[in-house]
Design an enzyme around this catalytic site. Structure first.
Site, PDB file in Angstrom:
ATOM      1  N   GLU A   1     119.679  31.024  52.241  1.00  0.00           N
ATOM      2  CA  GLU A   1     118.529  31.786  52.729  1.00  0.00           C
ATOM      3  C   GLU A   1     117.357  30.851  53.027  1.00  0.00           C
ATOM      4  O   GLU A   1     116.633  31.044  54.018  1.00  0.00           O
ATOM      5  CB  GLU A   1     118.127  32.840  51.707  1.00  0.00           C
ATOM      6  CG  GLU A   1     119.116  33.981  51.576  1.00  0.00           C
ATOM      7  CD  GLU A   1     118.703  35.019  50.562  1.00  0.00           C
ATOM      8  OE1 GLU A   1     119.246  36.141  50.623  1.00  0.00           O
ATOM      9  OE2 GLU A   1     117.848  34.726  49.705  1.00  0.00           O
TER      10      GLU A   1
ATOM     11  N   ASP B   1     115.263  35.268  53.569  1.00  0.00           N
ATOM     12  CA  ASP B   1     115.809  36.573  53.209  1.00  0.00           C
ATOM     13  C   ASP B   1     115.362  37.635  54.210  1.00  0.00           C
ATOM     14  O   ASP B   1     116.150  38.483  54.635  1.00  0.00           O
ATOM     15  CB  ASP B   1     115.365  36.932  51.796  1.00  0.00           C
ATOM     16  CG  ASP B   1     115.836  38.305  51.371  1.00  0.00           C
ATOM     17  OD1 ASP B   1     117.054  38.499  51.203  1.00  0.00           O
ATOM     18  OD2 ASP B   1     114.983  39.206  51.197  1.00  0.00           O
TER      19      ASP B   1
END
Length: 238
Positions: free
Chosen positions: A124, A52
């Site tokens: 992610e 992320d």
């Protein structure tokens, strides 16, 4: 010397990255529903945390270079569109992440391979795996390759998600940016329920619940938008 076939060869080709450590990609694809089984497995939440941040930094840098005259508000809107769960899930579907996911039988039978939150988190996590495997330049290359068209990806109704809409609403009134806090988590690891609270100075806080932190934050933003009468154009990305 016996060479073992690469288990995730097709996925590596789609990513544009050949892993030196195959265990990293396997962990990135392992959902939390696999906890507690007869065979212990690490799941992808820690890699998701790293990925992320990698995604955010690469996209922020890309936008600064691509739009040198854009103001902070315009950059923020583009940034939010490109890193939101819907965009991550869109990329994951495009490269076939779903078929490689390592899920519990119950999660797989309930359509887990097509769930947006699971796909977004795995995407992610894969970025985090690339970063740990070969460093930031390799992860940056993967992001730029896979996200090159994501600035144009919008929901079907071409409306901003609730978090983006709330941020735009706050900026338009000269208010501080929204701050999100996780205030509760219930349920088993494979099917958790999160509760998040959003605060903006000058407004009463609002809460929301969801099956992921991202979904709970979206729900909290949606609650605040509805309460303030700013509901047009806001929707959840989960």
């Amino acid at each position: 010397m016996i060479l073992r076939p690469r288990k995730f060869k097709d996925l590596e080709k789609a990513l544009g990255h050949r892993f030196r450590d195959q265990q990293l990609v396997e962990v990135a694809l392992t959902h939390a529903s696999m906890r507690g089984g007869k065979v212990h497995r690490s799941d992808n939440e820690r890699l998701e945390f790293i990925g992320d941040r990698v995604l955010g930094l690469v996209i922020a840098d890309k936008l600064i270079a691509q739009f040198p005259t854009a103001n902070e508000g315009e950059l923020a809107r583009r940034f939010n569109r490109m890193v939101r769960g819907e965009a991550c899930a869109h990329v994951a579907r495009a490269i076939g992440v779903g078929q490689h996911l390592i899920l519990s039988e119950s999660e797989a039978s309930s359509g887990g391979r097509e769930k947006g939150t699971i796909l977004a988190d795995a995407m992610e996590a894969l970025l985090g795996a690339v970063f740990l495997d070969s460093g930031f330049p390799a992860a940056r290359s993967v992001v730029l390759h896979l996200w090159q068209d994501q600035d144009d990806v919008r929901p079907a109704a071409a409306r901003p998600d609730a978090k983006s809409a709330l941020q735009e609403w706050a900026q338009g009134r000269g208010l501080p940016l929204p701050e999100y806090t996780e205030i509760g988590r219930t349920g088993p690891d494979h099917a958790p329920s999160f509760t998040s609270e959003v605060r903006i100075n000058g407004c009463a806080p609002a809460q929301g619940t969801g099956a992921s932190k991202r979904a709970a934050e979206q729900a909290a933003a949606q609650t605040l938008l509805k309460r303030e009468g700013v509901v047009a154009g806001a929707e959840s990305d989960e």
